[in-house]
Design an enzyme around this catalytic site. Structure first.
Site, mmCIF file in Angstrom:
data_model
loop_
_atom_site.group_PDB
_atom_site.id
_atom_site.type_symbol
_atom_site.label_atom_id
_atom_site.label_comp_id
_atom_site.label_asym_id
_atom_site.label_seq_id
_atom_site.Cartn_x
_atom_site.Cartn_y
_atom_site.Cartn_z
ATOM 1 N N CYS A 1 -23.079 8.824 -30.113
ATOM 2 C CA CYS A 1 -23.332 8.154 -28.827
ATOM 3 C C CYS A 1 -24.185 6.903 -29.030
ATOM 4 N N CYS B 1 -25.462 14.130 -31.611
ATOM 5 C CA CYS B 1 -24.003 14.060 -31.815
ATOM 6 C C CYS B 1 -23.665 13.097 -32.930
ATOM 7 N N ARG C 1 -26.575 15.832 -22.504
ATOM 8 C CA ARG C 1 -27.812 15.865 -21.712
ATOM 9 C C ARG C 1 -27.547 16.042 -20.215
ATOM 10 N N CYS D 1 -42.590 28.838 -25.085
ATOM 11 C CA CYS D 1 -43.281 27.540 -25.072
ATOM 12 C C CYS D 1 -43.847 27.314 -23.677
ATOM 13 N N HIS D 2 -44.871 26.485 -23.594
ATOM 14 C CA HIS D 2 -45.472 26.178 -22.293
ATOM 15 C C HIS D 2 -44.424 25.635 -21.318
ATOM 16 N N THR D 3 -43.403 24.956 -21.825
ATOM 17 C CA THR D 3 -42.385 24.376 -20.943
ATOM 18 C C THR D 3 -41.549 25.457 -20.252
ATOM 19 N N CYS E 1 -30.214 11.927 -27.300
ATOM 20 C CA CYS E 1 -28.755 11.885 -27.475
ATOM 21 C C CYS E 1 -28.149 12.146 -26.104
ATOM 22 N N CYS F 1 -39.196 23.877 -31.255
ATOM 23 C CA CYS F 1 -39.901 23.022 -30.286
ATOM 24 C C CYS F 1 -41.319 22.680 -30.730
ATOM 25 N N HIS G 1 -36.238 28.126 -25.392
ATOM 26 C CA HIS G 1 -35.654 27.038 -26.192
ATOM 27 C C HIS G 1 -36.309 26.949 -27.571
ATOM 28 N N GLU G 2 -37.087 27.982 -27.957
ATOM 29 C CA GLU G 2 -37.642 28.028 -29.317
ATOM 30 C C GLU G 2 -37.027 29.250 -29.969
ATOM 31 N N ARG H 1 -48.671 30.977 -30.111
ATOM 32 C CA ARG H 1 -47.296 31.363 -29.815
ATOM 33 C C ARG H 1 -47.130 32.879 -29.929
ATOM 34 N N CYS I 1 -27.642 7.899 -30.362
ATOM 35 C CA CYS I 1 -27.655 8.354 -31.762
ATOM 36 C C CYS I 1 -27.416 7.202 -32.737
HETATM 37 N N1 LIG Z 1 -42.465 16.205 -24.993
HETATM 38 C C1 LIG Z 1 -41.996 17.256 -25.623
HETATM 39 O O1 LIG Z 1 -41.012 17.175 -26.366
HETATM 40 C C2 LIG Z 1 -42.653 18.575 -25.448
HETATM 41 C C3 LIG Z 1 -43.638 18.748 -24.509
HETATM 42 N N2 LIG Z 1 -44.288 19.946 -24.393
HETATM 43 C C4 LIG Z 1 -45.389 19.998 -23.440
HETATM 44 O O2 LIG Z 1 -46.581 19.799 -24.194
HETATM 45 C C5 LIG Z 1 -47.675 20.443 -23.548
HETATM 46 C C6 LIG Z 1 -48.396 21.353 -24.548
HETATM 47 O O3 LIG Z 1 -47.576 22.431 -24.903
HETATM 48 P P1 LIG Z 1 -48.204 23.709 -25.648
HETATM 49 O O4 LIG Z 1 -49.017 23.258 -26.813
HETATM 50 O O5 LIG Z 1 -47.118 24.666 -25.846
HETATM 51 O O6 LIG Z 1 -49.182 24.216 -24.483
HETATM 52 P P2 LIG Z 1 -50.539 25.046 -24.487
HETATM 53 O O7 LIG Z 1 -50.759 25.507 -23.094
HETATM 54 O O8 LIG Z 1 -50.516 26.057 -25.572
HETATM 55 O O9 LIG Z 1 -51.646 23.961 -24.876
HETATM 56 C C7 LIG Z 1 -52.241 23.097 -23.959
HETATM 57 C C8 LIG Z 1 -53.743 23.079 -24.266
HETATM 58 O O10 LIG Z 1 -54.357 22.122 -23.417
HETATM 59 C C9 LIG Z 1 -55.553 22.687 -22.915
HETATM 60 N N3 LIG Z 1 -55.949 22.003 -21.701
HETATM 61 C C10 LIG Z 1 -55.559 22.242 -20.421
HETATM 62 N N4 LIG Z 1 -56.158 21.370 -19.591
HETATM 63 C C11 LIG Z 1 -56.941 20.570 -20.361
HETATM 64 C C12 LIG Z 1 -57.833 19.511 -20.088
HETATM 65 N N5 LIG Z 1 -58.030 19.102 -18.822
HETATM 66 N N6 LIG Z 1 -58.479 18.913 -21.123
HETATM 67 C C13 LIG Z 1 -58.291 19.328 -22.383
HETATM 68 N N7 LIG Z 1 -57.474 20.361 -22.702
HETATM 69 C C14 LIG Z 1 -56.805 20.964 -21.706
HETATM 70 C C15 LIG Z 1 -55.201 24.146 -22.710
HETATM 71 O O11 LIG Z 1 -56.366 24.960 -22.572
HETATM 72 P P3 LIG Z 1 -56.232 26.499 -22.044
HETATM 73 O O12 LIG Z 1 -56.042 27.317 -23.266
HETATM 74 O O13 LIG Z 1 -57.537 26.733 -21.353
HETATM 75 O O14 LIG Z 1 -55.066 26.528 -21.112
HETATM 76 C C16 LIG Z 1 -54.440 24.420 -23.996
HETATM 77 O O15 LIG Z 1 -55.315 24.697 -25.074
HETATM 78 C C17 LIG Z 1 -47.079 21.165 -22.342
HETATM 79 O O16 LIG Z 1 -47.225 20.326 -21.211
HETATM 80 C C18 LIG Z 1 -45.613 21.306 -22.718
HETATM 81 O O17 LIG Z 1 -44.806 21.460 -21.575
HETATM 82 C C19 LIG Z 1 -44.011 21.005 -25.212
HETATM 83 C C20 LIG Z 1 -43.043 20.888 -26.155
HETATM 84 C C21 LIG Z 1 -42.217 19.699 -26.290
HETATM 85 N N1 LIG Z 2 -36.724 18.892 -16.853
HETATM 86 C C1 LIG Z 2 -38.022 18.398 -17.108
HETATM 87 C C2 LIG Z 2 -38.012 17.686 -18.435
HETATM 88 C C3 LIG Z 2 -39.295 17.927 -19.087
HETATM 89 C C4 LIG Z 2 -39.358 17.251 -20.437
HETATM 90 O O1 LIG Z 2 -39.832 16.140 -20.537
HETATM 91 N N2 LIG Z 2 -38.937 17.930 -21.487
HETATM 92 C C5 LIG Z 2 -39.137 17.473 -22.841
HETATM 93 C C6 LIG Z 2 -39.090 18.625 -23.731
HETATM 94 S S1 LIG Z 2 -40.292 19.824 -23.306
HETATM 95 C C7 LIG Z 2 -40.102 21.009 -24.423
HETATM 96 O O2 LIG Z 2 -40.784 21.974 -24.434
HETATM 97 C C8 LIG Z 2 -38.058 16.519 -23.319
HETATM 98 O O3 LIG Z 2 -37.601 16.543 -24.433
HETATM 99 N N3 LIG Z 2 -37.650 15.626 -22.498
HETATM 100 C C9 LIG Z 2 -36.586 14.744 -22.779
HETATM 101 C C10 LIG Z 2 -35.347 15.192 -22.059
HETATM 102 O O4 LIG Z 2 -34.278 14.584 -22.275
HETATM 103 O O5 LIG Z 2 -35.432 16.137 -21.286
HETATM 104 C C11 LIG Z 2 -38.499 17.455 -16.032
HETATM 105 O O6 LIG Z 2 -37.664 16.776 -15.448
HETATM 106 O O7 LIG Z 2 -39.705 17.426 -15.809
HETATM 107 ZN ZN LIG Z 3 -40.964 23.625 -25.807
HETATM 108 ZN ZN LIG Z 4 -25.672 11.431 -29.507
#
Ligand SMILES: NC(=O)C1=CN([C@@H]2O[C@H](COP(=O)(O)OP(=O)(O)OC[C@H]3O[C@@H](n4cnc5c(N)ncnc54)[C@H](OP(=O)(O)O)[C@@H]3O)[C@@H](O)[C@H]2O)C=CC1
Ligand SMILES: N[C@@H](CCC(=O)N[C@@H](CSC=O)C(=O)NCC(=O)O)C(=O)O
Ligand SMILES: [Zn+2]
Ligand SMILES: [Zn+2]
Length: 385
Positions: free
Chosen positions: A104, A101, A119, A49-51, A115, A179, A71-72, A377, A107
């Site tokens: 908590c 859980c 964490r 994943c991007h993260t 949760c 994820c 984490h995936e 992916r 939850c």
């Molecule tokens: N909150 C949550 O629970 C989660 C958060 N995330 C976060 O979500 C985000 C996306 O993840 P993921 O889909 O895997 O990432 P990807 O890198 O696959 O997708 C991001 C997309 O955004 C595009 N992009 C980059 N900059 C811009 C811009 N300025 N304008 C428009 N598009 C842009 C990228 O283009 P290019 O192909 O050119 O790079 C790419 O297509 C990440 O920041 C990730 O860390 C992920 C999972 C869970």
């Molecule tokens: N450690 C990071 C936390 C980044 C973040 O926000 N993570 C997401 C999941 S991203 C998955 O690919 C999230 O679920 N956040 C909630 C949490 O409890 O972490 C930072 O501090 O930037």
């Molecule tokens: Zn992720």
């Molecule tokens: Zn909980």
């Protein structure tokens, strides 16, 4: 039948991140047996994943090294520690970075999927008892990551951080529900709760953004505008439900901003926008493209340490709402079964996100795939073919 490894340390392959910005070291490590309330999983498939790349870049304030990222992941329970009641050896499972859980304050609130059970220790790279189950050949401890560490053939997770799934669900696809797919789909159908006829714009068309689009489409959104600077994402966006695609580098009139363009296209702004880029300037655009009075912008992207969001407070005074979403607001243990059913019935596309497949030893190339623009992916397999 119980594995011969039960109660014993296991030697297996893992990818260790020793330092930020450096390639992962694919090497043999030792994985300790699970303690009470812990589960040892044989990971069959994991995606990147991007993260994972974000933490490896050194921008994650919680990033600790050496660690085992990932984490995936999906796999099969090898053994469980004392007092584990919810999964058993042989169960097919998905690791959950957002634990559930069920007890908590979070939850039981009915207000969030966050949760608090594990964490705090999860963020410190250790198991709930404060120790690690991973050691390298020199006997040095290796940190866990996001409570999952799926870049190891065997991993140990808390019992609240794992969910059993229908064994008929293919694990190579199921890992993506750990994820990206769940995050985007859930953000649309739970966090935003998009309704029929709503207008939606999605910034960033990676796995997360595309999953938002399919969630919005499933709810009958009238317009789903995909925004990405990469033209390779045009076709993907259409496949996952976008009605329009805008590349802000090419599709704006002179002196026109993306916000103006979106407002023009939607008679005053969108009902919902989603940031799936992690870029704080885009987060501002996403908010400001929302309709006055009711538009909601959901931040999903993860921004680097030190980054902050800003806008004129007037944007909020006049009724726009800024929200965030983690794991799509999905409660992993109680709601994953429903997502698996949606996938099995064909209502939720999952396999379609697998653009690349590799053996686990090619994990560093999988990180390169992520930056190559055409990859949604890469799924890594542990079993040699
Ligand atoms: N909150 C949550 O629970 C989660 C958060 N995330 C976060 O979500 C985000 C996306 O993840 P993921 O889909 O895997 O990432 P990807 O890198 O696959 O997708 C991001 C997309 O955004 C595009 N992009 C980059 N900059 C811009 C811009 N300025 N304008 C428009 N598009 C842009 C990228 O283009 P290019 O192909 O050119 O790079 C790419 O297509 C990440 O920041 C990730 O860390 C992920 C999972 C869970
Ligand atoms: N450690 C990071 C936390 C980044 C973040 O926000 N993570 C997401 C999941 S991203 C998955 O690919 C999230 O679920 N956040 C909630 C949490 O409890 O972490 C930072 O501090 O930037
Ligand atoms: Zn992720
Ligand atoms: Zn909980």
């Amino acid at each position: 039948m119980l594995a011969a490894t039960v109660g014993k340390p296991i030697q297996c392959v893992a990818a260790v991140a020793y330092n930020a910005k450096k390639s992962l070291s694919v090497e043999e490590i030792t994985v300790d047996p699970p303690k009470a309330h812990e589960v040892r999983i044989k990971i069959e498939f994991t995606a990147v994943c991007h993260t994972d790349a974000y933490t490896l870049s050194g921008s994650d304030p919680e990033g600790l090294f050496p660690c085992i990222l990932g984490h995936e992941g999906a796999g099969i329970v090898e053994s469980v520690g004392d007092d584990v009641m919810t999964v058993k050896p042989g169960d097919h499972v998905i690791a959950l970075y957002t634990a559930e859980c069920g007890k908590c304050k979070f939850c039981t609130s009915g207000k969030t999927n966050l949760c608090s059970a594990v964490r705090a220790t999860q963020g410190k790279g250790v198991m709930p008892d404060g120790t690690t189950r991973f050691h390298n050949a020199k006997g040095e401890d290796i940190y866990h990551f996001m409570g999952c560490s799926t870049f190891s053939e065997y991993t140990v997770v808390a019992d609240v951080s794992v969910v059993a799934i229908d064994p008929k669900a293919p694990l190579d696809a199921a890992c993506l529900l750990g994820c990206g797919v769940t995050t985007g789909y859930g953000a649309a159908i739970k966090t935003a709760n998009v309704q029929e006829g709503d207008t939606v714009a999605v910034f960033g068309c990676g796995t997360v953004g595309l999953s938002v689009m399919q969630g919005a489409k499933s709810r009958g959104a009238s317009k789903i505008i995909a925004v990405d600077i990469n033209n390779k994402k045009r076709q993907y966006s259409s496949n996952f439900g976008a009605t329009d695609f805008i590349n802000p580098k090419e599709d704006l009139a002179e002196d026109q901003t993306i916000v103006e363009k979106l407002i023009d296209m939607t008679d005053g702004g969108l009902d919902f926008t989603f940031d799936c880029t992690g870029n704080t300037n885009i987060m501002r655009d996403a908010l400001e493209a929302c309709h006055k009075g009711w538009g909601q912008s959901i931040i999903i992207g993860v921004a680097a340490a030190g980054e902050e969001i800003s806008t004129r407070p007037f944007q909020l005074v006049t009724g726009r709402v800024w929200k965030g979403s983690a794991f799509g607001g999905i409660k992993g243990r109680s709601e994953m079964g429903g997502l698996i059913k949606d996938y099995q019935s064909g209502a939720l596309k999952v396999e379609e996100f697998i653009t690349h497949r590799r053996p686990f030893k090619e994990i560093n190339q999988a990180f390169e795939d992520l930056h190559n623009g055409d990859c949604l992916r890469t799924v890594l397999r542990f079993q040699e073919e």
